[in-house]
Structure formats: C-alpha cells, structure tokens
Design an enzyme around this catalytic site. Sequence first.
Site, PDB file in Angstrom:
ATOM      1  N   ARG A  68      -4.154  -6.641   2.190  1.00  0.00           N
ATOM      2  CA  ARG A  68      -3.101  -7.444   1.581  1.00  0.00           C
ATOM      3  C   ARG A  68      -1.793  -7.390   2.373  1.00  0.00           C
ATOM      4  O   ARG A  68      -1.200  -8.427   2.683  1.00  0.00           O
ATOM      5  CB  ARG A  68      -2.829  -6.962   0.143  1.00  0.00           C
ATOM      6  CG  ARG A  68      -3.864  -7.366  -0.858  1.00  0.00           C
ATOM      7  CD  ARG A  68      -4.039  -6.299  -1.919  1.00  0.00           C
ATOM      8  NE  ARG A  68      -4.753  -5.187  -1.317  1.00  0.00           N
ATOM      9  CZ  ARG A  68      -6.090  -5.100  -1.298  1.00  0.00           C
ATOM     10  NH1 ARG A  68      -6.805  -5.983  -1.937  1.00  0.00           N
ATOM     11  NH2 ARG A  68      -6.697  -4.120  -0.672  1.00  0.00           N
ATOM     12  N   THR A  69      -1.320  -6.193   2.677  1.00  0.00           N
ATOM     13  CA  THR A  69       0.022  -6.057   3.249  1.00  0.00           C
ATOM     14  C   THR A  69       0.088  -6.682   4.643  1.00  0.00           C
ATOM     15  O   THR A  69       1.000  -7.462   4.942  1.00  0.00           O
ATOM     16  CB  THR A  69       0.426  -4.563   3.295  1.00  0.00           C
ATOM     17  OG1 THR A  69       0.146  -3.978   2.026  1.00  0.00           O
ATOM     18  CG2 THR A  69       1.880  -4.395   3.623  1.00  0.00           C
ATOM     19  N   LYS A  96      -5.248   6.572  24.057  1.00  0.00           N
ATOM     20  CA  LYS A  96      -5.207   7.357  25.308  1.00  0.00           C
ATOM     21  C   LYS A  96      -4.143   8.441  25.239  1.00  0.00           C
ATOM     22  O   LYS A  96      -3.757   9.016  26.252  1.00  0.00           O
ATOM     23  CB  LYS A  96      -4.896   6.434  26.494  1.00  0.00           C
ATOM     24  CG  LYS A  96      -5.910   5.335  26.720  1.00  0.00           C
ATOM     25  CD  LYS A  96      -5.467   4.473  27.900  1.00  0.00           C
ATOM     26  CE  LYS A  96      -6.190   3.151  27.925  1.00  0.00           C
ATOM     27  NZ  LYS A  96      -5.530   2.187  28.835  1.00  0.00           N
ATOM     28  N   ARG A 118       3.004   0.448   9.218  1.00  0.00           N
ATOM     29  CA  ARG A 118       2.238   1.261   8.262  1.00  0.00           C
ATOM     30  C   ARG A 118       1.725   2.475   9.015  1.00  0.00           C
ATOM     31  O   ARG A 118       1.154   2.351  10.111  1.00  0.00           O
ATOM     32  CB  ARG A 118       1.070   0.489   7.663  1.00  0.00           C
ATOM     33  CG  ARG A 118       0.165   1.412   6.855  1.00  0.00           C
ATOM     34  CD  ARG A 118      -0.823   0.709   6.004  1.00  0.00           C
ATOM     35  NE  ARG A 118      -0.179   0.054   4.878  1.00  0.00           N
ATOM     36  CZ  ARG A 118      -0.845  -0.470   3.850  1.00  0.00           C
ATOM     37  NH1 ARG A 118      -2.166  -0.428   3.834  1.00  0.00           N
ATOM     38  NH2 ARG A 118      -0.205  -1.048   2.862  1.00  0.00           N
ATOM     39  N   HIS A 148       6.364   2.506  -0.343  1.00  0.00           N
ATOM     40  CA  HIS A 148       5.751   1.210  -0.031  1.00  0.00           C
ATOM     41  C   HIS A 148       6.681   0.148  -0.647  1.00  0.00           C
ATOM     42  O   HIS A 148       6.386  -0.450  -1.677  1.00  0.00           O
ATOM     43  CB  HIS A 148       4.349   1.143  -0.634  1.00  0.00           C
ATOM     44  CG  HIS A 148       3.478   0.043  -0.109  1.00  0.00           C
ATOM     45  ND1 HIS A 148       3.960  -1.007   0.648  1.00  0.00           N
ATOM     46  CD2 HIS A 148       2.142  -0.188  -0.242  1.00  0.00           C
ATOM     47  CE1 HIS A 148       2.956  -1.824   0.961  1.00  0.00           C
ATOM     48  NE2 HIS A 148       1.852  -1.339   0.438  1.00  0.00           N
TER      49      HIS A 148
END
Length: 318
Positions: A68-69, A96, A118, A148
């Site tokens: 969703r986000t 890496k 996120r 959030h």
Amino acid sequence: MTTDIQLTPQGTLKHFLTPEGLSASLLTAILDKADTFFTHHGTQRKIKAMPLLKDKTVVNLFFENSTRTRTTFELAAKHLGAEVINMNIATSATSKGESLLDTIRNLESMFVDAFVVRHAVSGAAHFIAQQTAPHISVINAGDGQHAHPTQAMLDMFTIRQHKKDFTSLRVAIVGDILHSRVARSEIHALKILGVKEVRVIAPKTLLPSKIDTLGVSVSHDMAQGLEDIDVVIMLRLQKERMTSALLPSEREYFHCFGLTPERLHCAKPDAIVMHPGPINRGVEIASEVADGAQSVILQQVSNGVAVRMAVMAMTLCA
Ligand code: CP
C-alpha cells in the site's frame, strides 16, 4: 527523538517523520490539503492531478516490503507531476555492503528532491533527514516500531470523512500495540486532534510497559474494551518483530482478541472498522467484519493517495 527538524523556521513542514510534537492546525492543514485533491463524478470520487511538483524528483527508498505505502506514494508523486524513482534495494549496492549514508550521499548527487523512506530500524528516516542535503525533504514511510506518520494521517482523514468531529470520539486500537509503529503514530495524531478517548485493547504481552504515559486507557478484554467505541482500529500481529513467543497460538489469539461480528456489536452501532493492512483474516479480524458494512479498510487505501499527495506537496513546496 526531537521533531523540530520537521519544520522550517516559518513553521511549515520540511520533513514528515512523526506526528509527535506537531500542532493540531498543521495536522488539520494536511487533511484539508488532501481534500483538495478529490473531485466527484456523481457518487464516484476521483483524484485530481495537479502538477505542483513537475520539476521535482522523488526517490522511493523501501528497505522493507510494502504494497500500500510504496504504491500510493508512487501514484501520489505521479499525480503531482514529479519524476519518481523506485530504488530496488535487493538489486542495489546495499547488497555489496554500501552503508545507508553512502547510498544517500550518492542519490542526493543525482539532483533529487525527496526521499520516501521505509526502514526496519527505528530512527532511520530521522537520521537521513539530519544527514541529507538541506534542499531535500524526507518522508517517513515507516521506521521500525517508531512511526508511520502518513498511515496515521490517512486514517485521520478517513475518520473525519465518517465522523466529522474528533473531540466527541472514543477510538479503540486493538492488537499488537507493542510492535506497531502505526499504533504509536495513531495515538499521537488522535491525541493532538483532541479525541475524547484513545483506548488500547491487547493482551499484556503485546503492550509496551509505559503505554499509560501516552495518555491512553487500557483494556485486556474485547467485550468491555469495545463499549461506547466509535472507531475500531485493528492491528495485525507483527510476527517479523517478535523475538520470543508472546502468544499461545494464533487460534487462541483470535478466540480472545479477534474482531468477530458478535464482538463488533459491543461497540456503537455506527462504529467504523479500520485496519492499516495487510490484514490476516481469522487471526485479528473475521472476514465477515473485514468485508462488512462497517469496514472502511479499502477507503483507507484510497485516501492514502490524496493524503500522500498533500504531504509531498506541503514538504516539497515549503
Ligand atoms: N499499511 C502499510 O504500511 O501497508 P504496507 O506495508 O503494504 O505499505
């Protein structure tokens, strides 16, 4: 975690990292701005594209999975006319051994204007906002168990659509409060907007030890906890963040804390049911409730586009 970094000297939004510490007028301004991005064709609501960010580049930096986000941030940026880059972390130089700071330094050298971040670590978005070039805005799309903020704001938007006046509302947040960044941001936003009561309903093992310091009331019983409630916000069990066995079983959890049609009758008859997603049917919520007449779960997702447009427009045009 200081929140002053979020504001410009003029008091406008530069970064959006947490609702904590922000004013009711600023949160209301986000909701009002989001309203301007809706247009109505008969009974159908649509998003009105506006090229407010047509010279801007937004980088989606998702170090954790999202449906969703990430998607609604991308749609929101495109509706505002921005260029959008979705970094594929799995195939990036992070694999890496490149540090988060070096990744940021390299991306900011590419003339970008915003990072939507996120990350599994609490404070990651805040760290990037402190370290990044001054012209760049950082929007927190979920950091660890901390915050959030855009989820909280799209939930406030959805509540306002259905309930109008925050000050008369009793809101229950049910489930895994301990691991939930959504719960923390919801509690802050609801308190700032002046709701009558925020009640958390959960087993003791899924509550933070000092939850009362957030100004909420606590219940460990669904039937009692849902009494007089106008808005029920269900949360999933965040198993990926549980380091020990906190529950006997999912079956037992559903038996005690699952939202069934019978339990929903304990709340007010016009109560709405919300869930940030992803939902786990039969674990925290019964399908009959998730898909039922009182559920606004998919409206929350739709509102996420306009609310994220508002946050991007306000931070990037500050
Ligand atoms: N509500 C929420 O954050 O969902 P995603 O993990 O799918 O983005």
